[in-house]
Motif scaffolding. Structure first.
Motif, PDB file in Angstrom:
ATOM      1  N   ASP A 202       0.844  -1.190   0.000  1.00  0.00           N
ATOM      2  CA  ASP A 202       0.000   0.000   0.000  1.00  0.00           C
ATOM      3  C   ASP A 202       0.888   1.252   0.000  1.00  0.00           C
ATOM      4  N   ARG A 203       0.496   2.283  -0.662  1.00  0.00           N
ATOM      5  CA  ARG A 203       1.274   3.520  -0.756  1.00  0.00           C
ATOM      6  C   ARG A 203       1.485   4.156   0.622  1.00  0.00           C
ATOM      7  N   PHE A 204       0.479   4.075   1.482  1.00  0.00           N
ATOM      8  CA  PHE A 204       0.595   4.623   2.838  1.00  0.00           C
ATOM      9  C   PHE A 204       1.721   3.922   3.588  1.00  0.00           C
ATOM     10  N   LEU A 205       1.804   2.613   3.446  1.00  0.00           N
ATOM     11  CA  LEU A 205       2.860   1.856   4.121  1.00  0.00           C
ATOM     12  C   LEU A 205       4.234   2.238   3.580  1.00  0.00           C
ATOM     13  N   GLU A 206       4.343   2.473   2.279  1.00  0.00           N
ATOM     14  CA  GLU A 206       5.621   2.906   1.703  1.00  0.00           C
ATOM     15  C   GLU A 206       6.051   4.253   2.276  1.00  0.00           C
ATOM     16  N   VAL A 207       5.119   5.165   2.433  1.00  0.00           N
ATOM     17  CA  VAL A 207       5.449   6.484   2.981  1.00  0.00           C
ATOM     18  C   VAL A 207       5.873   6.366   4.444  1.00  0.00           C
ATOM     19  N   VAL A 208       5.194   5.525   5.212  1.00  0.00           N
ATOM     20  CA  VAL A 208       5.547   5.339   6.624  1.00  0.00           C
ATOM     21  C   VAL A 208       6.961   4.759   6.740  1.00  0.00           C
TER      22      VAL A 208
ATOM     23  N   ARG B 187      13.286   7.225  -2.554  1.00  0.00           N
ATOM     24  CA  ARG B 187      12.542   6.331  -3.450  1.00  0.00           C
ATOM     25  C   ARG B 187      11.191   5.952  -2.879  1.00  0.00           C
ATOM     26  N   LEU B 188      11.104   5.795  -1.573  1.00  0.00           N
ATOM     27  CA  LEU B 188       9.827   5.409  -0.977  1.00  0.00           C
ATOM     28  C   LEU B 188       8.875   6.591  -0.839  1.00  0.00           C
ATOM     29  N   VAL B 189       9.365   7.708  -0.330  1.00  0.00           N
ATOM     30  CA  VAL B 189       8.482   8.847  -0.057  1.00  0.00           C
ATOM     31  C   VAL B 189       8.029   9.527  -1.352  1.00  0.00           C
TER      32      VAL B 189
END
Length: 132
Positions: A9-15, A64-66
């Motif tokens: 999930d994109r939210f998990l990548e940002v976290v 890369r993640l954020v």
């Protein structure tokens, strides 16, 4: 496709990206503490170089993640970075193995062997990624 092959999930990548930003800041703080408090010795230079390398890698993962900037070959690490990481950790585990035998830490020896096998597989994963 099973749950391990699906993208996260994109939210998990940002976290995870924000957490790696904090790790990057910790490495930066350690580097600046080393520069300010240590004298000009070769050990200081080697330790500073290792801290800068760790700070760069964690910072690159954070970006890369954020910012959702994928690698050209997929994954968080480049092919060369994955090979270097696999080689460094695998060789380090093999170098530590005689010490674990000498000290009688058999569980640590098994861990070193398993880590070396995993790094060997990581090397081949990077090689296959470069071919595809």
């Amino acid at each position: 496709m099973n749950q391990y092959q699906e993208p996260s999930d994109r939210f998990l990548e940002v976290v995870v990206g924000l957490i790696t930003i904090l790790i990057t800041l910790v490495f930066a703080g350690l580097f600046f503490m080393l520069v300010i408090n240590a004298g000009p010795k070769y050990v200081t230079f080697i330790g500073g170089a290792v801290l800068l390398l760790a700070m760069y890698w964690f910072g690159l993962i954070s970006v890369r993640l954020v910012l959702n900037k994928p690698n050209a070959h997929g994954g968080l690490f480049s092919i060369g970075g994955l090979k270097f990481l696999s080689m460094f950790v695998g060789v380090s585990a093999l170098v530590v193995s005689p010490l674990t035998i000498y000290m009688g830490h058999w569980a640590a020896l098994v861990g070193c062997i398993c880590l070396s096998i995993g790094c060997y597989q990581g090397w081949h994963l990077a090689s296959r990624r470069g071919i595809a």
